[in-house]
Write a protein that holds these residues in place. Sequence first.
Motif, PDB file in Angstrom:
ATOM      1  N   LYS A 186       4.816  -4.168 -10.376  1.00  0.00           N
ATOM      2  CA  LYS A 186       3.963  -3.158 -11.007  1.00  0.00           C
ATOM      3  C   LYS A 186       2.746  -2.794 -10.156  1.00  0.00           C
ATOM      4  CE  LYS A 186       3.423  -5.518 -14.824  1.00  0.00           C
ATOM      5  NZ  LYS A 186       4.316  -6.699 -14.719  1.00  0.00           N
ATOM      6  N   ILE A 187       2.379  -3.686  -9.225  1.00  0.00           N
ATOM      7  CA  ILE A 187       1.174  -3.392  -8.433  1.00  0.00           C
ATOM      8  C   ILE A 187       1.515  -2.951  -7.015  1.00  0.00           C
ATOM      9  CG2 ILE A 187      -0.271  -4.956  -9.781  1.00  0.00           C
ATOM     10  CD1 ILE A 187      -0.080  -6.943  -7.418  1.00  0.00           C
ATOM     11  N   PHE A 188       2.818  -2.821  -6.713  1.00  0.00           N
ATOM     12  CA  PHE A 188       3.208  -2.503  -5.336  1.00  0.00           C
ATOM     13  C   PHE A 188       2.613  -1.179  -4.863  1.00  0.00           C
ATOM     14  CE2 PHE A 188       7.340  -5.205  -4.949  1.00  0.00           C
ATOM     15  CZ  PHE A 188       6.566  -6.348  -5.089  1.00  0.00           C
ATOM     16  N   ASP A 189       2.433  -0.240  -5.810  1.00  0.00           N
ATOM     17  CA  ASP A 189       1.876   1.063  -5.411  1.00  0.00           C
ATOM     18  C   ASP A 189       0.401   0.977  -5.020  1.00  0.00           C
ATOM     19  OD1 ASP A 189       1.026   0.431  -7.916  1.00  0.00           O
ATOM     20  OD2 ASP A 189       1.254   2.453  -8.743  1.00  0.00           O
ATOM     21  N   ARG A 190      -0.242  -0.147  -5.258  1.00  0.00           N
ATOM     22  CA  ARG A 190      -1.643  -0.291  -4.889  1.00  0.00           C
ATOM     23  C   ARG A 190      -1.821  -0.762  -3.438  1.00  0.00           C
ATOM     24  NH1 ARG A 190      -1.713   1.051  -9.913  1.00  0.00           N
ATOM     25  NH2 ARG A 190      -3.689   1.121 -11.026  1.00  0.00           N
ATOM     26  N   PHE A 191      -0.708  -1.106  -2.761  1.00  0.00           N
ATOM     27  CA  PHE A 191      -0.810  -1.604  -1.393  1.00  0.00           C
ATOM     28  C   PHE A 191      -0.727  -0.470  -0.389  1.00  0.00           C
ATOM     29  CE2 PHE A 191       1.323  -5.475  -3.343  1.00  0.00           C
ATOM     30  CZ  PHE A 191       0.137  -6.160  -3.480  1.00  0.00           C
ATOM     31  N   ASP A 192      -1.532  -0.586   0.710  1.00  0.00           N
ATOM     32  CA  ASP A 192      -1.422   0.388   1.800  1.00  0.00           C
ATOM     33  C   ASP A 192      -0.111   0.178   2.550  1.00  0.00           C
ATOM     34  OD1 ASP A 192      -3.910   1.484   1.234  1.00  0.00           O
ATOM     35  OD2 ASP A 192      -4.934  -0.071   2.375  1.00  0.00           O
ATOM     36  N   ARG A 193       0.263  -1.084   2.702  1.00  0.00           N
ATOM     37  CA  ARG A 193       1.569  -1.401   3.283  1.00  0.00           C
ATOM     38  C   ARG A 193       1.991  -2.777   2.816  1.00  0.00           C
ATOM     39  NH1 ARG A 193       1.005  -4.361   8.684  1.00  0.00           N
ATOM     40  NH2 ARG A 193      -1.239  -4.709   8.823  1.00  0.00           N
ATOM     41  N   MET A 194       3.262  -3.095   3.027  1.00  0.00           N
ATOM     42  CA  MET A 194       3.778  -4.368   2.536  1.00  0.00           C
ATOM     43  C   MET A 194       4.484  -5.124   3.648  1.00  0.00           C
ATOM     44  SD  MET A 194       4.982  -3.561  -1.311  1.00  0.00           S
ATOM     45  CE  MET A 194       5.750  -1.972  -1.166  1.00  0.00           C
ATOM     46  N   LEU A 195       4.243  -6.464   3.664  1.00  0.00           N
ATOM     47  CA  LEU A 195       4.951  -7.343   4.600  1.00  0.00           C
ATOM     48  C   LEU A 195       5.939  -8.151   3.776  1.00  0.00           C
ATOM     49  CD1 LEU A 195       1.817  -8.760   6.478  1.00  0.00           C
ATOM     50  CD2 LEU A 195       3.366  -6.973   7.305  1.00  0.00           C
ATOM     51  N   VAL A 210      10.798 -15.898   7.982  1.00  0.00           N
ATOM     52  CA  VAL A 210      10.828 -14.860   9.021  1.00  0.00           C
ATOM     53  C   VAL A 210      10.289 -13.562   8.431  1.00  0.00           C
ATOM     54  CG1 VAL A 210      12.283 -13.578  10.625  1.00  0.00           C
ATOM     55  CG2 VAL A 210      12.818 -15.971  10.087  1.00  0.00           C
ATOM     56  N   LEU A 211       9.428 -12.901   9.215  1.00  0.00           N
ATOM     57  CA  LEU A 211       8.856 -11.638   8.764  1.00  0.00           C
ATOM     58  C   LEU A 211       9.834 -10.511   9.075  1.00  0.00           C
ATOM     59  CD1 LEU A 211       6.041 -10.990   7.543  1.00  0.00           C
ATOM     60  CD2 LEU A 211       5.350 -10.271   9.826  1.00  0.00           C
ATOM     61  N   ASP A 212      10.124  -9.655   8.057  1.00  0.00           N
ATOM     62  CA  ASP A 212      10.994  -8.490   8.311  1.00  0.00           C
ATOM     63  C   ASP A 212      10.296  -7.566   9.293  1.00  0.00           C
ATOM     64  OD1 ASP A 212      12.808  -9.472   6.650  1.00  0.00           O
ATOM     65  OD2 ASP A 212      12.647  -7.925   5.095  1.00  0.00           O
ATOM     66  N   SER A 213      10.930  -7.356  10.437  1.00  0.00           N
ATOM     67  CA  SER A 213      10.252  -6.633  11.516  1.00  0.00           C
ATOM     68  C   SER A 213       9.937  -5.186  11.139  1.00  0.00           C
ATOM     69  CB  SER A 213      11.085  -6.672  12.790  1.00  0.00           C
ATOM     70  OG  SER A 213      12.424  -6.294  12.477  1.00  0.00           O
ATOM     71  N   ALA A 214      10.715  -4.645  10.224  1.00  0.00           N
ATOM     72  CA  ALA A 214      10.538  -3.254   9.819  1.00  0.00           C
ATOM     73  C   ALA A 214       9.106  -2.960   9.382  1.00  0.00           C
ATOM     74  CB  ALA A 214      11.497  -2.908   8.696  1.00  0.00           C
ATOM     75  N   ASP A 215       8.458  -3.962   8.683  1.00  0.00           N
ATOM     76  CA  ASP A 215       7.120  -3.707   8.143  1.00  0.00           C
ATOM     77  C   ASP A 215       6.018  -4.213   9.059  1.00  0.00           C
ATOM     78  OD1 ASP A 215       7.902  -2.861   5.287  1.00  0.00           O
ATOM     79  OD2 ASP A 215       9.053  -4.678   5.707  1.00  0.00           O
TER      80      ASP A 215
END
Lengths: 377, 232
Positions: free
Chosen positions: B211-220, B226-231
Amino acid sequence: MNLALRDIRHKLGRFLLTCLGLSLLLGVVLSMIGIYRGLVDDALSLVRAPAAELWVVEAGTRGPFAEASRMPGDTREMVARVPGIAEAGSVTYQTVEAPYRGQTLRLQVVGYEPGRMGGPAAIAEGRAIATRHGEAVADVRAGIDLGDRLHLGRDDYLVVGLTRHHVSTGGDPVLFLSLRDAQDLQFLPKPSTYRRDQARGAPPPALDTINAVVARLIPGVAADAVAHEIGRWKHLGTNTQHQQEAILIQSVVEKARRQIGLFTVILLTVSTVVIALIIYTMTMDKMRDIATLKLIGASDRTIVALILQQALAMGFIGFGVGWGLINLVADRFPRRVLLQAEDALMLGGVVLVVCVLASSLGVRLALRIEPAAALGG
Amino acid sequence: MTFSSPLAELTGISKHYGEGETRVDALRHVSLSLYPGEVVGLLGPSGSGKSTLLNIIGCVIEPSQGRMVLDGKLVFDDRPAGGDLRRLRLDKIGFIFQFHNLLPFLNSRDNVAVVLELAGHGKQAARRRADELLDYLEVGNRAAASPAHLSGGEAQRVAIARALANHPRLILADEPTAALDSQRAAIVMDLLRKVAREQSATVLVVSHDEKIFDRFDRMLRVRDGVLDSADG
Ligand SMILES: Nc1ncnc2c1ncn2[C@@H]1O[C@H](COP(=O)(O)OP(=O)(O)O)[C@@H](O)[C@H]1O
Ligand SMILES: [Mg+2]
């Protein structure tokens, strides 16, 4: 801001209750020490009353406080004539039971010659014995009223004076009588026994017997030299006042000292364990708070201070209240509880050490808490 | 995306717990940069390494390997760089927890002021700044209340005030909205956005809460350390 104080105020009821429990424990420790001090003081009151410098006792004995010591009544004159002796007095000691107002009193009778050494150190009320027969001075502990009569042996005695803090090593109040009265009481057989002994043709009893001679020295004379001189007569032994007190402490007080000392150590150990457990649980309760504090940047010093200050606060409040409580009830003990400021100070110091020791367990726990634990997950 | 220099720069960061049989590789060669003024979401399934990453960026734990620079200061380069992590946390980072983690024995004001006092500010100054912050977060009227008497939303605001006390460059929040309803969660997120904008601080928020994902400038996104390289 002081975190320790804030945390205490947050759970004030619990903290005060804990302090009260601790104060009772420390009150008991203080009373044990007080009882011991009272015991020593009481025990020494008898041997200190005559303010003697030298005790002359039966040869081969350690004196009337350790064992039976008997010598003829004229020993006093012989002692008084020894060079270096300023004055001397005969004394007798015996324990009696006397009926008083429907009760049986156990008394330590001390006989001395009025006007000579051996009497009470001080009279608290009334006056000293003035006549050779029929008067007595009692310690207030006996509960006898001034002007009352006391029946002892065959005679009645008028209590003309009262003393304070004159008791036997066993705690029995002292009753001073004139030497003659005390000798009659101790050595005069009952009429029936006397008649039987006479019928057997036994020698008459040696009434003029005493238990010891107390003496003061001319200023500047060495007690050892005079003691040696008197010892040369073979049939007399001598103790300096210091030796006499040492004998008393050794024979009477030593066991009590060890008993009470051990008990005090046990109580202090119990106190340490109790404080340690309390501090440990208090720290356990605060694990998350401590982790949070560490995470937001509190130093180990801040954390240790938080725990240590609480332990010390607990110790000192407990100690203070304990001291207050014991002062309130000290006079209600059947035997004297002598509360000395230096003992309290010493115990206060011990409590300080105990608090630091006891909090080490909690401190160790607190130092091991990882700041990461605050995030939890 | 912004072109200013990064506040935090992680290069090839790995972290494992335990050794041998019990060894867990919580993070594997994670590289990322965080910039001033942005609000970044850190997402991933349970056990994927989000908290571990947050702890490393927050100087709470040390990585096993890699290089980390925080606000121009080298913190770790395959070994500790020798700085005082506690002091770094105190000066540069504000933490917000899932359960507010307010100290129960301090009132709201003192929960904020304590951080300032730890940093060496005077009593009066600390109290004044605490009151300002509580006003800023609209809980000024609860300054004297103890945490036990605060609602969940109020407590989280006080906790945010505490996180902001030392003017941190970086604010780290581990599931800050998990204990709140969606309305209050949105308010808290908006507050964090406001803080990031007005104080040009970086906000990194671990969350499951869609519900709060729209408040982020970007998401990791992290998966199995392992970090998804796309983000990234
Ligand atoms: N202190 C620790 N000791 C051992 N293993 C840990 C520790 N902390 C986390 N782990 C393990 O590391 C992995 C990542 O954990 P974590 O970073 O907490 O994941 P997340 O926050 O995404 O749920 C998990 O497998 C977890 O069991
Ligand atoms: Mg987690």
